[in-house]
Every structure is written in structure tokens, then in C-alpha cells.
Design a protein around this motif. Sequence first.
Motif, PDB file in Angstrom:
ATOM      1  N   GLY A 212       0.809  -1.215   0.000  1.00 27.85           N
ATOM      2  CA  GLY A 212       0.000   0.000   0.000  1.00 27.85           C
ATOM      3  C   GLY A 212       0.840   1.261   0.000  1.00 27.85           C
ATOM      4  O   GLY A 212       0.533   2.235  -0.712  1.00 27.85           O
ATOM      5  N   ILE A 213       1.923   1.264   0.787  1.00 25.15           N
ATOM      6  CA  ILE A 213       2.833   2.416   0.802  1.00 25.15           C
ATOM      7  C   ILE A 213       3.396   2.640  -0.598  1.00 25.15           C
ATOM      8  O   ILE A 213       3.462   3.774  -1.088  1.00 25.15           O
ATOM      9  CB  ILE A 213       3.990   2.179   1.803  1.00 25.15           C
ATOM     10  CG1 ILE A 213       3.470   2.175   3.240  1.00 25.15           C
ATOM     11  CG2 ILE A 213       5.062   3.266   1.649  1.00 25.15           C
ATOM     12  CD1 ILE A 213       4.503   1.694   4.243  1.00 25.15           C
ATOM     13  N   GLY A 214       3.807   1.543  -1.241  1.00 21.31           N
ATOM     14  CA  GLY A 214       4.362   1.651  -2.594  1.00 21.31           C
ATOM     15  C   GLY A 214       3.385   2.266  -3.570  1.00 21.31           C
ATOM     16  O   GLY A 214       3.742   3.153  -4.359  1.00 21.31           O
ATOM     17  N   VAL A 215       2.121   1.828  -3.526  1.00 19.33           N
ATOM     18  CA  VAL A 215       1.104   2.360  -4.442  1.00 19.33           C
ATOM     19  C   VAL A 215       0.856   3.847  -4.178  1.00 19.33           C
ATOM     20  O   VAL A 215       0.791   4.659  -5.121  1.00 19.33           O
ATOM     21  CB  VAL A 215      -0.211   1.560  -4.303  1.00 19.33           C
ATOM     22  CG1 VAL A 215      -1.341   2.224  -5.082  1.00 19.33           C
ATOM     23  CG2 VAL A 215      -0.018   0.126  -4.797  1.00 19.33           C
ATOM     24  N   VAL A 216       0.720   4.212  -2.909  1.00 15.06           N
ATOM     25  CA  VAL A 216       0.473   5.620  -2.553  1.00 15.06           C
ATOM     26  C   VAL A 216       1.627   6.504  -3.028  1.00 15.06           C
ATOM     27  O   VAL A 216       1.415   7.588  -3.593  1.00 15.06           O
ATOM     28  CB  VAL A 216       0.279   5.756  -1.029  1.00 15.06           C
ATOM     29  CG1 VAL A 216       0.300   7.229  -0.602  1.00 15.06           C
ATOM     30  CG2 VAL A 216      -1.038   5.121  -0.599  1.00 15.06           C
ATOM     31  N   MET A 217       2.864   6.047  -2.830  1.00 17.59           N
ATOM     32  CA  MET A 217       4.022   6.843  -3.236  1.00 17.59           C
ATOM     33  C   MET A 217       4.155   6.923  -4.744  1.00 17.59           C
ATOM     34  O   MET A 217       4.617   7.939  -5.284  1.00 17.59           O
ATOM     35  CB  MET A 217       5.293   6.283  -2.583  1.00 17.59           C
ATOM     36  CG  MET A 217       5.325   6.481  -1.076  1.00 17.59           C
ATOM     37  SD  MET A 217       6.846   5.862  -0.299  1.00 17.59           S
ATOM     38  CE  MET A 217       8.058   7.037  -0.911  1.00 17.59           C
ATOM     39  N   LEU A 218       3.781   5.855  -5.456  1.00 20.37           N
ATOM     40  CA  LEU A 218       3.799   5.907  -6.920  1.00 20.37           C
ATOM     41  C   LEU A 218       2.844   6.986  -7.425  1.00 20.37           C
ATOM     42  O   LEU A 218       3.175   7.733  -8.352  1.00 20.37           O
ATOM     43  CB  LEU A 218       3.401   4.553  -7.501  1.00 20.37           C
ATOM     44  CG  LEU A 218       4.494   3.476  -7.585  1.00 20.37           C
ATOM     45  CD1 LEU A 218       3.907   2.186  -8.128  1.00 20.37           C
ATOM     46  CD2 LEU A 218       5.653   3.936  -8.457  1.00 20.37           C
ATOM     47  N   PHE A 219       1.654   7.062  -6.849  1.00 17.04           N
ATOM     48  CA  PHE A 219       0.713   8.109  -7.220  1.00 17.04           C
ATOM     49  C   PHE A 219       1.323   9.483  -6.973  1.00 17.04           C
ATOM     50  O   PHE A 219       1.246  10.379  -7.816  1.00 17.04           O
ATOM     51  CB  PHE A 219      -0.589   7.971  -6.433  1.00 17.04           C
ATOM     52  CG  PHE A 219      -1.617   7.124  -7.104  1.00 17.04           C
ATOM     53  CD1 PHE A 219      -2.219   7.532  -8.279  1.00 17.04           C
ATOM     54  CD2 PHE A 219      -1.979   5.898  -6.565  1.00 17.04           C
ATOM     55  CE1 PHE A 219      -3.174   6.750  -8.904  1.00 17.04           C
ATOM     56  CE2 PHE A 219      -2.925   5.106  -7.180  1.00 17.04           C
ATOM     57  CZ  PHE A 219      -3.536   5.527  -8.354  1.00 17.04           C
TER      58      PHE A 219
END
Length: 388
Positions: free
Chosen positions: A181-188
Motif C-alpha cells: 500500500g505504501i508503494g502504491v500511494v508513493m507511486l501516485f
Amino acid sequence: MLTLARRYLRRIDAVYLALCLLCSAFSVVGLFSVGYSQLGGSANKASVQFIASLLGAMLAVIVSTVDYRALARAWPLHAVVAWGLVLPTLFLRNLQAGFVVIGYDAGGTSNYSWYRIGGMTFQPAELAKLSFILTLAWHLDRVRGRVNRPLNLLALGAHILLPVLAIHIQGDDGTALVFAGIGVVMLFAGGLSIPLALAGLGAAAAGGAAVLLTHPGLLKGYQFRRILAVLTPEDPDLADIAYQQNKAAMAIGTGGLTGQGLFQQESIFIPNAWNDFIFSYLANALGFVGALAVLGLLGALLLRTLRTAAASVDLLGRLIATGVFGALFLQCVINIGMNLQVLPVIGVTLPFFSAGGSSVLMVYLSVGLVLSIGLTSRRSAGLAAPIE
């Protein structure tokens, strides 16, 4: 010393730090109550929480005075330390090495992600989570404006997927989910296009479903039963696995408006009330008002983190603060979802509130990073001179 402290508080986001300390104070009082009512009067959980919170606040103050850009540039150092501690737990199971146990199964659920050092436990994934935020922010900052190029997306995908797989191999799927989830949020936050994101999420969902259908053994028996327990909590065949969540839901439901009161020995017994289910205990003891206070404190903290991200003077600071927001937000949603019986139990703690020395220290280190980003922004705006 007093003058220096006042000068420091004028230069940082003192409201943010105060919110963190209020959460910790709330937690310590709640854990004292849990110890009195459900642990035979033991104050051990609360004492450890108090010491960890005090040390954590001191570390947050120290980290806030360090340039977050230097910490991001030092990624080889903290990445080697963090993942050097994680990797042995992937292969070693309850291995005794002197007074240290490597790959310790703290919860009895095939989660070998811990070290036991004497009478204390430490989860290296918490340190790895902080390093992950810093390294991914550094990576995204290096490819700014070019995130959506295929080779960059592949590299970023590997950067996220490898830690997720490592934590999964440990047996800590709850933490692995938080990493993802952290990875997805940071990609955005780093500029990932919405069409690509939707396509990626769709492919991941379809691929995950296909893997589980073709290899159902990947999902452990107790994990599958926990999912069923959420869907059919009254199924008598799932009474054992649903017991914890049923008691938590009962505790929340009987709390009423103002609760049954703290330090009441006749309060509803909630298994693991000091850790994953501290929210249910507080909702029972302090009622809707207390539950709303917990949610209000955490909500204000999350909004303040986003505010710091938005005000950052550079992309790197924005990405780090967004990563911290993602970690806190996901843990809050998953933990409270577990307590409300809308998500299966996957061992994710409530930030600041759940008992756990290593998790509290790592949360406060994250707080220090956010304070450092805010301090740099205020200096750039001419609102804060260097602390001397």
C-alpha cells in the motif's frame, strides 16, 4: 535549556508533535487499564509503552534536526542494516544464538518475523518500513517526470515487489500488505498516471485471484478461515477463529455513549486487547465518545502529515511525507477494520495505541522525518531560523 526548547518548538510543527504525544498518553492510560482489568493487575505493557514513547519522542526531536535529504542519500547504509536484519528471519526459525532468538514466532501463527533478545522482542520489518519509504522516495525523485516510462515502471515495480515478497516469506502478510500500500500511494505521489494505475491494479487483482485459484495452498488454512469468519461470523464451524473478533464487536457494541469505565475488572474480556484490539477495548471502556476521540486524534495526525507533504519545498520531501501518511493511514484502516469485523485479522497494529516497543519507536522516527520536512519548509519560507 528551557530557552532552546522554546526556540525549537517555535520552529517545528509543535501541533503535530503534540498530537503524537496525546496519542501516546491515551495509549499508556488505556494499557494500564487493560493490565488492571484483564492481565491480573500487571503494569508491564503500559510501562514498556511509556518508556518506548518517551524514547521515541526524543528520537523524533533528534531526527527532526537532521536534513531528510541527507537521510535519503544515505539509503545504502540504512537499507543494508534494515534488510540485513530482515533476511535471516526468512530462513531461520526460532534459532537460539546465545541470548538472541532469530526468527522468533511471537504470535504462534507461523509469523517468524521477530527477534527475541532476552525478555524483549524486536520486529526488524518496522525498521525496514522506514528504510523502504526513504529508498523509494529517493528512487522516485531520481526518475521525476519519467515515472510512466516502461523501464522505470519495471524498476519501481521491482523496488516495491521484492520487499513485499520478503515480508510475505517471513509469514507477516499484514505488514506485507502495508508495504504494498505504501508503494502504491508513493507511486501516485510520484506521478504515476491514473490509467496505468487502474490497469496495474486490475492486472494485480486478476493475477492474484488466478494464483489463489490454481495454487490454493498459498493461503494458509487459518488465513482462509479468518476471511470466512468475516463473511459468516455466526457460522458455528468458525466459532474458534471468529471468537476474538466476535468479542471485540461485542465490546464495541456494549460501550454505549460514554463506556463502561476504565479500570473495571468486570469489563468484557477481549483476547489481545493490549495489541491488535486496543481500539475495541477503548470503545468499551470509554464508549462512542472515547472511540471518536481516538479517531479524531489519528485523523488530525494524518491530515497534518498530508499538510506537511503539500507544503514541502521539494519532491523528495513530499514523497517521504506521503509515504509516512500511507503507512499510518493503511495501518489505521486495516486495524480498525479488524476491530469492526469488516476485515480479517492479519496482525496489523494501531499506530501509537497498540502495545509494542519497536513499533512505537519506528512510528516516532517517522514523525521525526515529517517534522524535518516541515522545518525545512518553514525555513525556506522565512518562518524559522536555524536552531542553535
